[in-house]
Design a protein around this motif. Structure first.
Motif, PDB file in Angstrom:
ATOM      1  N   UNK A   1      23.923   1.301  23.880  1.00 23.26           N
ATOM      2  CA  UNK A   1      22.610   0.744  23.602  1.00 23.26           C
ATOM      3  C   UNK A   1      22.794  -0.736  23.287  1.00 23.26           C
ATOM      4  N   UNK A   2      22.126  -1.600  24.037  1.00 25.56           N
ATOM      5  CA  UNK A   2      22.244  -3.030  23.795  1.00 25.56           C
ATOM      6  C   UNK A   2      21.830  -3.394  22.373  1.00 25.56           C
ATOM      7  N   UNK A   3      22.377  -4.506  21.898  1.00 31.77           N
ATOM      8  CA  UNK A   3      22.167  -4.866  20.489  1.00 31.77           C
ATOM      9  C   UNK A   3      20.687  -5.119  20.180  1.00 31.77           C
ATOM     10  N   UNK A   4      19.962  -5.786  21.059  1.00 33.09           N
ATOM     11  CA  UNK A   4      18.555  -6.060  20.802  1.00 33.09           C
ATOM     12  C   UNK A   4      17.750  -4.765  20.779  1.00 33.09           C
ATOM     13  N   UNK A   5      18.064  -3.829  21.688  1.00 29.64           N
ATOM     14  CA  UNK A   5      17.389  -2.528  21.669  1.00 29.64           C
ATOM     15  C   UNK A   5      17.744  -1.764  20.400  1.00 29.64           C
ATOM     16  N   UNK A   6      19.002  -1.885  19.985  1.00 29.78           N
ATOM     17  CA  UNK A   6      19.419  -1.230  18.733  1.00 29.78           C
ATOM     18  C   UNK A   6      18.607  -1.754  17.561  1.00 29.78           C
ATOM     19  N   UNK A   7      18.456  -3.066  17.461  1.00 32.11           N
ATOM     20  CA  UNK A   7      17.698  -3.649  16.352  1.00 32.11           C
ATOM     21  C   UNK A   7      16.248  -3.218  16.390  1.00 32.11           C
TER      22      UNK A   7
ATOM     23  N   UNK B   1      23.173  11.423  13.620  1.00 31.85           N
ATOM     24  CA  UNK B   1      21.997  12.098  14.152  1.00 31.85           C
ATOM     25  C   UNK B   1      20.849  11.133  14.422  1.00 31.85           C
ATOM     26  N   UNK B   2      20.931   9.915  13.893  1.00 35.23           N
ATOM     27  CA  UNK B   2      19.881   8.929  14.107  1.00 35.23           C
ATOM     28  C   UNK B   2      20.080   8.129  15.384  1.00 35.23           C
ATOM     29  N   UNK B   3      21.181   8.355  16.103  1.00 35.27           N
ATOM     30  CA  UNK B   3      21.345   7.708  17.405  1.00 35.27           C
ATOM     31  C   UNK B   3      20.217   8.203  18.300  1.00 35.27           C
ATOM     32  N   UNK B   4      19.490   7.308  18.975  1.00 38.54           N
ATOM     33  CA  UNK B   4      18.343   7.738  19.778  1.00 38.54           C
ATOM     34  C   UNK B   4      18.701   8.813  20.796  1.00 38.54           C
ATOM     35  N   UNK B   5      17.761   9.711  21.048  1.00 37.48           N
ATOM     36  CA  UNK B   5      17.967  10.815  21.990  1.00 37.48           C
ATOM     37  C   UNK B   5      18.347  10.276  23.363  1.00 37.48           C
ATOM     38  N   UNK B   6      19.329  10.896  23.976  1.00 37.88           N
ATOM     39  CA  UNK B   6      19.746  10.536  25.324  1.00 37.88           C
ATOM     40  C   UNK B   6      20.739   9.391  25.383  1.00 37.88           C
ATOM     41  N   UNK B   7      21.083   8.775  24.223  1.00 43.07           N
ATOM     42  CA  UNK B   7      22.008   7.648  24.220  1.00 43.07           C
ATOM     43  C   UNK B   7      23.424   8.160  23.937  1.00 43.07           C
ATOM     44  N   UNK B   8      24.370   8.048  24.901  1.00 42.69           N
ATOM     45  CA  UNK B   8      25.747   8.479  24.638  1.00 42.69           C
ATOM     46  C   UNK B   8      26.403   7.589  23.583  1.00 42.69           C
TER      47      UNK B   8
ATOM     48  N   UNK C   1      25.700  -3.640  11.878  1.00 44.85           N
ATOM     49  CA  UNK C   1      25.918  -3.433  13.316  1.00 44.85           C
ATOM     50  C   UNK C   1      26.297  -4.736  13.997  1.00 44.85           C
ATOM     51  N   UNK C   2      27.108  -4.635  15.061  1.00 47.08           N
ATOM     52  CA  UNK C   2      27.532  -5.799  15.837  1.00 47.08           C
ATOM     53  C   UNK C   2      27.491  -5.451  17.319  1.00 47.08           C
ATOM     54  N   UNK C   3      27.215  -6.431  18.181  1.00 53.07           N
ATOM     55  CA  UNK C   3      27.200  -6.143  19.621  1.00 53.07           C
ATOM     56  C   UNK C   3      28.611  -5.910  20.153  1.00 53.07           C
ATOM     57  N   UNK C   4      28.714  -4.972  21.084  1.00 49.33           N
ATOM     58  CA  UNK C   4      29.975  -4.697  21.796  1.00 49.33           C
ATOM     59  C   UNK C   4      29.706  -4.943  23.274  1.00 49.33           C
ATOM     60  N   UNK C   5      29.863  -6.189  23.706  1.00 49.08           N
ATOM     61  CA  UNK C   5      29.512  -6.519  25.065  1.00 49.08           C
ATOM     62  C   UNK C   5      28.004  -6.589  25.224  1.00 49.08           C
ATOM     63  N   UNK C   6      27.544  -6.480  26.456  1.00 50.04           N
ATOM     64  CA  UNK C   6      26.119  -6.644  26.729  1.00 50.04           C
ATOM     65  C   UNK C   6      25.326  -5.363  26.536  1.00 50.04           C
ATOM     66  N   UNK C   7      25.980  -4.201  26.641  1.00 49.51           N
ATOM     67  CA  UNK C   7      25.237  -2.942  26.695  1.00 49.51           C
ATOM     68  C   UNK C   7      25.624  -1.956  25.603  1.00 49.51           C
ATOM     69  N   UNK C   8      26.413  -2.377  24.644  1.00 42.36           N
ATOM     70  CA  UNK C   8      26.834  -1.447  23.592  1.00 42.36           C
ATOM     71  C   UNK C   8      26.688  -2.098  22.218  1.00 42.36           C
ATOM     72  N   UNK C   9      26.603  -1.232  21.211  1.00 39.48           N
ATOM     73  CA  UNK C   9      26.487  -1.679  19.824  1.00 39.48           C
ATOM     74  C   UNK C   9      27.392  -0.838  18.951  1.00 39.48           C
ATOM     75  N   UNK C  10      28.108  -1.515  18.059  1.00 37.26           N
ATOM     76  CA  UNK C  10      28.963  -0.822  17.086  1.00 37.26           C
ATOM     77  C   UNK C  10      28.223  -0.782  15.754  1.00 37.26           C
TER      78      UNK C  10
END
Length: 341
Positions: A246-252, A287-294, A262-271
């Protein structure tokens, strides 16, 4: 100070201590004639003090409340008592808006002589702040922050996070708030271009820039949520990172202020760090990771094995046939003369 000015100040002090004074009483206290009392009363009226006079034997003078607040004349003990009271009110949230209380305290302590400031500091050390007292913060720092929030003055300071990471910050302060026995500064971070919350006891080398900024709007509910999130985040007994696709902006946008750390991990991932007192609380965060997000996690052993075993049992329970319905108690027969409920 001239004798006339000193006498007028003593007269003002007397008027502030009692609701009503006769001219004779004031003259005896000050060692002057009733005529001089009248002249000094007129001087105080010219300075903005509303003083009511009543004629006759039982008449005298009374200090009224005015439309504007004129200067108050306080004794040393009164000034110390007010300063201590303001500190308690701010820390206990006894008044609406601790920022207002702190700015009033800063103004008062600024004009206190050094000896009285030391008395206030010494007495504040023994004033109980409630259960679980938080980290100590200097009143000078709180006062400077409160005044900067009021004036929308940009600040610079060094900050050490809960993980020990040091950084320099440039911010536009918005408000101060107590939570969990600690103070938090809510502000706009000029370098991150986003709202941030800082625990005040971790702020060092504060610099007031004297540069004023246009106020930024922030709802009170948002301030309360930010402070709650900041006060809830701390090192845990069990800690792990979750890296989600999940991109960092979408995560926020999804997590808001609860995505602290949280910190961005590349363009499409968030740690995102999760944790708690045991593996169950770490799992609750996952469990709070959005549904469908690996996502993947580095949760360490033995907590990883304990979570795997618990999830396996949970899946087995969900795959198995549901248990028989709970047996219901047969209705009691209605006897003659009774009314069925």
């Amino acid at each position: 100070m001239s004798d006339t000015t000193a006498r007028a100040l003593r007269l003002l002090s007397l008027l502030q201590t009692h609701r009503h004074w006769t001219s004779t009483e004031l003259g005896e206290r000050l060692g002057i004639t009733s005529r001089t009392v009248r002249r000094d009363i007129d001087r105080l009226r010219e300075l903005g003090y509303r003083i009511e006079s009543e004629p006759g034997v039982a008449g005298g003078y009374r200090l009224e409340a005015g439309n504007a607040l004129p200067p108050l004349l306080l004794s040393d003990d009164e000034a110390v008592a007010i300063a201590i009271g303001l500190r308690i009110a701010a820390s206990q949230r006894l008044v609406d808006g601790p920022q207002t209380t702190l700015s009033a305290l800063a103004k008062l302590e600024q004009v206190l002589p050094p000896a009285l400031r030391r008395r206030v500091a010494a007495l504040a050390e023994v004033v109980p702040s409630g259960p679980g007292g938080g980290a100590r913060v200097s009143p000078e720092l709180l006062g400077d922050l409160a005044l900067a929030c009021r004036d929308h003055e940009r600040l610079r300071f060094d900050y050490t996070s809960v993980t020990g990471e040091a950084s320099s910050r440039r911010v536009e302060p918005h408000s101060l708030a107590p939570a969990e026995r600690n103070w938090y500064l809510v502000c706009w971070d000029l370098d991150r271009e986003d709202w941030r919350t800082f625990r005040v006891d971790r702020i060092e080398r504060l610099l007031r820039t004297r540069v004023l900024a246009a106020p930024r709007e922030l709802a009170e509910e948002t301030v309360a949520e930010m402070v709650l999130a900041a006060s809830s985040w701390s090192p845990q007994h069990v800690e792990a990172d979750v890296v989600m696709d999940l991109g960092f902006e979408d995560f926020r946008g999804w997590f808001g202020h609860w995505g602290q750390g949280a910190t961005p991990e590349g363009a499409d991932r968030t740690r995102w760090p999760v944790g708690g007192s045991d593996w169950r609380e770490a799992m609750y965060g996952m469990l709070y990771v959005p549904a469908g997000v690996p996502y993947r996690t580095d949760l360490a052993e033995p907590h990883r094995g304990e979570l795997r075993e618990a999830v396996a049992r949970l899946l087995a329970a969900l795959e198995a046939a549901p248990p028989e319905p709970r047996a219901t108690e047969a209705p009691r027969p209605v006897r003659g003369g009774e009314i069925a409920g």
